[in-house]
Design a protein around this motif. Structure first.
Motif, PDB file in Angstrom:
ATOM      1  N   LYS A   1       0.820  -1.209   0.000  1.00 29.03           N
ATOM      2  CA  LYS A   1       0.000   0.000   0.000  1.00 29.03           C
ATOM      3  C   LYS A   1       0.854   1.259   0.000  1.00 29.03           C
ATOM      4  O   LYS A   1       1.645   1.472   0.924  1.00 29.03           O
TER       5      LYS A   1
ATOM      6  N   SER B 112      -0.279   4.044   0.647  1.00 28.47           N
ATOM      7  CA  SER B 112      -0.726   4.820   1.819  1.00 28.47           C
ATOM      8  C   SER B 112       0.088   4.437   3.054  1.00 28.47           C
ATOM      9  O   SER B 112       0.142   5.189   4.025  1.00 28.47           O
TER      10      SER B 112
ATOM     11  N   ARG C  50      -3.089  17.105  10.553  1.00 25.51           N
ATOM     12  CA  ARG C  50      -4.334  17.553   9.918  1.00 25.51           C
ATOM     13  C   ARG C  50      -4.480  19.072   9.996  1.00 25.51           C
ATOM     14  O   ARG C  50      -4.900  19.719   9.042  1.00 25.51           O
TER      15      ARG C  50
ATOM     16  N   LEU D 279      -9.690  18.865   3.217  1.00 23.82           N
ATOM     17  CA  LEU D 279     -10.401  17.583   3.155  1.00 23.82           C
ATOM     18  C   LEU D 279     -11.203  17.311   4.440  1.00 23.82           C
ATOM     19  O   LEU D 279     -12.052  16.427   4.477  1.00 23.82           O
TER      20      LEU D 279
ATOM     21  N   LYS E  84     -17.187   9.839  11.992  1.00 23.82           N
ATOM     22  CA  LYS E  84     -16.395   8.922  11.171  1.00 23.82           C
ATOM     23  C   LYS E  84     -15.842   7.735  11.964  1.00 23.82           C
ATOM     24  O   LYS E  84     -15.350   6.773  11.374  1.00 23.82           O
TER      25      LYS E  84
ATOM     26  N   TYR F  93     -17.466   0.009   9.247  1.00 25.86           N
ATOM     27  CA  TYR F  93     -17.405   0.044   7.781  1.00 25.86           C
ATOM     28  C   TYR F  93     -16.051  -0.358   7.216  1.00 25.86           C
ATOM     29  O   TYR F  93     -15.958  -0.712   6.044  1.00 25.86           O
ATOM     30  N   PHE F  94     -15.023  -0.297   8.027  1.00 23.78           N
ATOM     31  CA  PHE F  94     -13.723  -0.773   7.563  1.00 23.78           C
ATOM     32  C   PHE F  94     -13.839  -2.238   7.141  1.00 23.78           C
ATOM     33  O   PHE F  94     -13.417  -2.632   6.050  1.00 23.78           O
TER      34      PHE F  94
ATOM     35  N   ARG G 133     -13.505  -3.852   3.302  1.00 27.18           N
ATOM     36  CA  ARG G 133     -12.535  -4.892   2.912  1.00 27.18           C
ATOM     37  C   ARG G 133     -13.268  -6.091   2.316  1.00 27.18           C
ATOM     38  O   ARG G 133     -12.805  -6.705   1.365  1.00 27.18           O
TER      39      ARG G 133
ATOM     40  N   LEU H 292     -14.462  -5.188  -1.221  1.00 21.11           N
ATOM     41  CA  LEU H 292     -13.315  -5.145  -2.140  1.00 21.11           C
ATOM     42  C   LEU H 292     -12.874  -6.560  -2.491  1.00 21.11           C
ATOM     43  O   LEU H 292     -12.537  -6.856  -3.637  1.00 21.11           O
TER      44      LEU H 292
ATOM     45  N   HIS I  40     -19.302   1.947   1.189  1.00 18.70           N
ATOM     46  CA  HIS I  40     -18.299   2.857   0.631  1.00 18.70           C
ATOM     47  C   HIS I  40     -18.652   4.331   0.845  1.00 18.70           C
ATOM     48  O   HIS I  40     -17.781   5.186   0.778  1.00 18.70           O
TER      49      HIS I  40
ATOM     50  N   ALA J 165     -17.159   4.908   4.625  1.00 20.48           N
ATOM     51  CA  ALA J 165     -15.887   4.341   5.085  1.00 20.48           C
ATOM     52  C   ALA J 165     -14.681   5.278   5.069  1.00 20.48           C
ATOM     53  O   ALA J 165     -13.703   5.027   5.778  1.00 20.48           O
TER      54      ALA J 165
ATOM     55  N   VAL K  19     -11.998   7.964   5.917  1.00 20.26           N
ATOM     56  CA  VAL K  19     -11.659   8.649   7.168  1.00 20.26           C
ATOM     57  C   VAL K  19     -10.879   9.947   6.924  1.00 20.26           C
ATOM     58  O   VAL K  19     -10.350  10.545   7.854  1.00 20.26           O
ATOM     59  N   HIS K  20     -10.805  10.354   5.656  1.00 17.67           N
ATOM     60  CA  HIS K  20     -10.137  11.623   5.313  1.00 17.67           C
ATOM     61  C   HIS K  20      -8.676  11.674   5.743  1.00 17.67           C
ATOM     62  O   HIS K  20      -8.210  12.721   6.174  1.00 17.67           O
ATOM     63  N   CYS K  21      -8.000  10.547   5.637  1.00 15.53           N
ATOM     64  CA  CYS K  21      -6.574  10.556   5.996  1.00 15.53           C
ATOM     65  C   CYS K  21      -5.736  11.192   4.893  1.00 15.53           C
ATOM     66  O   CYS K  21      -4.609  11.621   5.124  1.00 15.53           O
TER      67      CYS K  21
ATOM     68  N   LEU L 100      -4.234   9.832   2.482  1.00 19.07           N
ATOM     69  CA  LEU L 100      -3.055   9.058   2.085  1.00 19.07           C
ATOM     70  C   LEU L 100      -3.183   8.454   0.679  1.00 19.07           C
ATOM     71  O   LEU L 100      -2.248   7.837   0.182  1.00 19.07           O
TER      72      LEU L 100
ATOM     73  N   VAL M 173      -7.724   2.749  -5.234  1.00 16.43           N
ATOM     74  CA  VAL M 173      -8.548   1.816  -4.448  1.00 16.43           C
ATOM     75  C   VAL M 173      -7.677   0.815  -3.691  1.00 16.43           C
ATOM     76  O   VAL M 173      -7.845   0.613  -2.484  1.00 16.43           O
ATOM     77  N   THR M 174      -6.740   0.200  -4.423  1.00 19.61           N
ATOM     78  CA  THR M 174      -5.919  -0.817  -3.756  1.00 19.61           C
ATOM     79  C   THR M 174      -4.960  -0.186  -2.753  1.00 19.61           C
ATOM     80  O   THR M 174      -4.480  -0.867  -1.857  1.00 19.61           O
ATOM     81  N   HIS M 175      -4.681   1.102  -2.920  1.00 16.18           N
ATOM     82  CA  HIS M 175      -3.737   1.756  -2.007  1.00 16.18           C
ATOM     83  C   HIS M 175      -4.421   2.482  -0.844  1.00 16.18           C
ATOM     84  O   HIS M 175      -3.741   2.958   0.066  1.00 16.18           O
ATOM     85  N   CYS M 176      -5.732   2.601  -0.886  1.00 16.08           N
ATOM     86  CA  CYS M 176      -6.454   3.308   0.191  1.00 16.08           C
ATOM     87  C   CYS M 176      -6.224   2.605   1.524  1.00 16.08           C
ATOM     88  O   CYS M 176      -6.232   1.370   1.598  1.00 16.08           O
ATOM     89  N   SER M 177      -6.027   3.389   2.563  1.00 20.88           N
ATOM     90  CA  SER M 177      -5.700   2.782   3.853  1.00 20.88           C
ATOM     91  C   SER M 177      -6.874   1.970   4.409  1.00 20.88           C
ATOM     92  O   SER M 177      -6.669   1.039   5.176  1.00 20.88           O
ATOM     93  N   ILE M 178      -8.084   2.306   4.010  1.00 24.22           N
ATOM     94  CA  ILE M 178      -9.260   1.588   4.513  1.00 24.22           C
ATOM     95  C   ILE M 178      -9.709   0.501   3.537  1.00 24.22           C
ATOM     96  O   ILE M 178      -9.956  -0.642   3.916  1.00 24.22           O
ATOM     97  N   GLY M 179      -9.801   0.898   2.267  1.00 20.67           N
ATOM     98  CA  GLY M 179     -10.345  -0.026   1.269  1.00 20.67           C
ATOM     99  C   GLY M 179     -11.610   0.550   0.654  1.00 20.67           C
ATOM    100  O   GLY M 179     -12.494  -0.195   0.230  1.00 20.67           O
ATOM    101  N   VAL M 180     -11.663   1.882   0.618  1.00 20.24           N
ATOM    102  CA  VAL M 180     -12.818   2.525  -0.010  1.00 20.24           C
ATOM    103  C   VAL M 180     -12.710   2.297  -1.521  1.00 20.24           C
ATOM    104  O   VAL M 180     -11.650   2.519  -2.113  1.00 20.24           O
ATOM    105  N   ASP M 181     -13.786   1.841  -2.128  1.00 18.32           N
ATOM    106  CA  ASP M 181     -13.772   1.660  -3.579  1.00 18.32           C
ATOM    107  C   ASP M 181     -14.063   3.024  -4.202  1.00 18.32           C
ATOM    108  O   ASP M 181     -15.207   3.363  -4.526  1.00 18.32           O
TER     109      ASP M 181
END
Ligand code: SF4
Ligand code: SF4
Lengths: 206, 436
Positions: A59, A61, A121, A130, A177, A183-184, A188, A191, B27, B30, B32-34, B36, B108-116
């Motif tokens: 990742k 991120s 932030r 954001l 949030k 929702y995490f 997953r 996905l 989605h 999910a 979190v406004h990080c 990243l 999508v694959t790099h999102c820290s959560i997995g948001v599509d």
């Protein structure tokens, strides 16, 4: 039980039932029906979504933002641990001796990690753009609770502060949030289904 | 600024109102406004502004979802950043969801959560489509497909004429008067499709595949009625129109009684027909569908085609179309083909499922108003190509071919861009060549 015990208990009930409702709603809604013939192993992909796909080397991120990633990891560990400790303390199970000091050290580090993320932030104009008040408040409530845990572990004088901060956090979790707690896992899962049916995951690529 | 009526707003919000859709709920809740995900996006990397962060695009849609679909958004909108769907929001959505996302899915694959993220962007486009706010340029491509049967409005006579001279060329090239480009023949194993760019601008890619089919002794046909694999309504978010286009190809496979439908080298078209199409039509196809990339690899693997890598000695690299690799699971086959057909194959970094978008996806090539952005994001691909040192870039997607061709001129890359069919056709050793 004192008033702050009642407050925390009530907040926990509200929090837990809201989270259960969110979970129930998302499970009941299920996944959209896919009429396309799958070409991969969906179950293996869902497992991969929670394991291999979460590996920091996979990742950007994570590996492009290592300090934030590690800070975030510590912060989340601190959050789960502090909520677990809340249950133990509410049952009258208090840590003692060296364990107390270890916990103090751990929660100090995790709370500072949270505050560092908050600082990031605030100081980054792009992250500010954001963010909404919920992003700040969520972080403040979680960090505050971890700091209150430290305070309580050091002195019983902070018991009321501790339970009040726990209550505020618990009441807020289902609103903002922080409900990504639920929702995490759902994200997953979805996905995993998406990439699994198309044979993208589990990734076999080097 | 376009003004949205109450009626339009209602239609847009309906898209977000499905309580029975767990994927939608997930989605929309999910992120979190990080932030990243920023560096995973070509738009942000080319133009590092907050509005180009993938999460900003998610937020445009999910903030509206929160406002109308969640308790906190209804009662404490300012606290949770819930936003009303108004003129400003809708126009911002058009600019960023159509004009600043290729739906490449890399974030999508790099999102820290997995948001599509691309799913959320597509939901936003679906809302805009319901509100009649699809950019005219994109809609005109769809209208052309709906009205004429192909997105370039090529008249049937012109198409047939092109194929006739291509057939003559083929017979000359393979030195066989029996070599044919089969048209509208029933009961064949394969109905082959085309991207209308092929008959219009790149007819040689049709000859290349015809040569491949001839050499592999394939039972195949083209349809003169419905051959267009593209489906730009997939990009616009108008899934009713997407269904009409899908149904036409479905009907043509059935009418001609082909055992399978082979999708031409077109990333989004392959995705739209193979993966999204059954859901537009709400039925599973009774015939097989696969891409020409899979077919080419199988011909070589099974020995139906003999290829000689010594025929292509230049350094070749590969651009993976996002819809084929990252969202289609096809990344091994193109490598197998290139390793068999060329003598010097090098990978770009990154590649495969992690490949960087060329900038032409998401309908960008059809929306000329965003040309400047498209060329700006394409610089990242251009730099990647330069770094590979390749003289030929192979890519199994005509949209990508188009974008890479423009990057080639703009960034003076001096490369040749080829489809995989063209590469294979050049590497084929024909039976009559062998005997000579
Ligand atoms: S990385 Fe994922 S969770 Fe973080 S801001 Fe981007 S989309 Fe949201
Ligand atoms: S799908 Fe691609 S273009 Fe769109 S936001 Fe994600 S990385 Fe950027």
């Amino acid at each position: 039980m004192l008033w702050y015990h009642w407050l925390a208990t009530l907040s926990a009930v509200i929090c837990l039932s809201s989270c259960i409702i969110h979970t129930f709603k998302v499970i009941r809604a299920g996944k959209p029906k896919d009429y396309a013939k799958p070409s991969g192993d969906v179950s293996a992909s869902v497992r991969y979504s929670f394991t291999g796909a979460m590996h920091p080397a996979k990742k950007e991120s994570a590996y492009m933002h290592l300090p934030t990633y590690i800070g975030g990891l510590l912060y989340h560990m601190g959050t789960f641990l502090s909520l677990f400790l809340l249950i133990l303390l509410s049952l009258g199970l208090y840590p003692s001796g060296i364990l107390t000091y270890i916990l103090v050290a751990v929660f100090s580090v995790t709370a500072v990690s949270g505050l560092a993320i908050l600082l990031k932030r605030i100081s980054s104009s792009q992250l500010r753009a954001l963010s909404n008040p919920d992003d700040y408040l969520s972080n403040i409530l979680v960090s505050l609770f971890q700091l209150a845990t430290v305070a309580l572990l050091l002195s019983q004088d902070f018991v009321a502060v501790y339970y009040v901060s726990a209550s505020l956090l618990l009441l807020y979790i289902p609103l903002g949030k922080l409900k990504h707690l639920v929702y995490f896992f759902a994200a997953r899962y979805h996905l995993g289904i998406f990439f699994g049916s198309r044979n993208v995951w589990p990734s076999k690529q080097s | 600024m376009e003004i949205i009526t109450i009626e339009k707003k209602k239609k847009g919000l309906e898209v977000l109102s499905n309580k029975e859709d767990g994927k939608l709920q997930t989605h929309m809740n999910a992120c979190v406004h990080c932030g990243l995900c920023a560096n995973s996006c070509v738009y942000y990397n080319a133009m590092p502004e907050a509005r180009f962060i993938p999460a900003t695009k998610v937020e445009l849609v999910s903030s509206i979802y929160r406002r109308y679909q969640t308790f906190s958004g209804k009662f404490f909108p300012s606290l949770v950043g819930a936003r009303s769907l108004d003129d400003e929001a809708a126009n911002e959505m058009v600019d960023l969801l159509f004009g600043a996302c290729t739906l490449c899915g890399r974030c999508v694959t790099h999102c820290s959560i997995g948001v599509d993220i691309s799913y959320v962007v597509k939901k936003g486009r679906e809302m805009l489509s319901a509100m009649d706010m699809i950019p005219e340029t994109l809609q005109s491509t769809i209208d052309a497909a709906l009205e004429s049967g192909n997105n370039m409005s090529i008249p049937k006579e012109e198409f047939v004429e092109t194929l006739e001279w291509l057939e003559e060329d083929l017979q000359f090239e393979v030195n066989d008067d029996e070599a044919k480009i089969h048209l509208d023949e029933e009961g064949k194993d394969i109905l082959y499709t085309l991207n209308p760019r092929e008959p219009k601008f790149f007819p040689l890619s049709i000859s290349a595949m015809a040569k491949v089919f001839h050499a592999a002794k394939e039972s195949w046909t083209l349809s003169t009625k419905m051959y267009d694999i593209t489906n730009y309504a997939y990009y616009s978010g108008n899934y009713k129109e997407a269904a009409v286009i899908t149904q036409r190809l479905y009907d043509e496979v059935e009418r001609l009684g082909a055992k399978s439908c082979v999708l031409a080298e077109c990333g989004h078209g392959s995705r739209a027909f193979r993966w999204e199409g059954p859901n537009y039509l709400k039925k599973t196809y009774p015939f097989d569908v696969f891409t020409s990339v899979e077919l080419l690899a199988s011909y070589i693997r099974e020995g139906r085609l003999k290829v000689d890598p010594a025929k292509i000695t230049q350094k070749v690299s590969l651009h993976d179309p996002c819809n084929l690799a990252r969202s289609g699971g096809i990344w091994k086959e193109q490598r197998y083909i290139l390793n068999a057909c060329v003598s010097d194959f090098v990978e770009m970094t990154p590649h495969g499922n992690d490949n960087i978008c060329c900038g032409g996806g998401g309908g960008q090539l059809a929306m000329s108003e965003y040309n400047d952005r498209r060329m700006a994001i394409g610089k990242i691909k251009a730099d990647q190509i330069k770094a590979s040192g390749a003289e030929i870039i192979a890519t199994p997607c005509h949209n990508c071919v188009d974008q890479l061709t423009q990057l080639n001129v703009t960034y003076k890359l001096g490369i040749k861009i080829m489809t995989l069919g063209e590469i294979v056709a050049d590497a084929i050793v024909l039976e009559n060549e062998e005997s000579n």
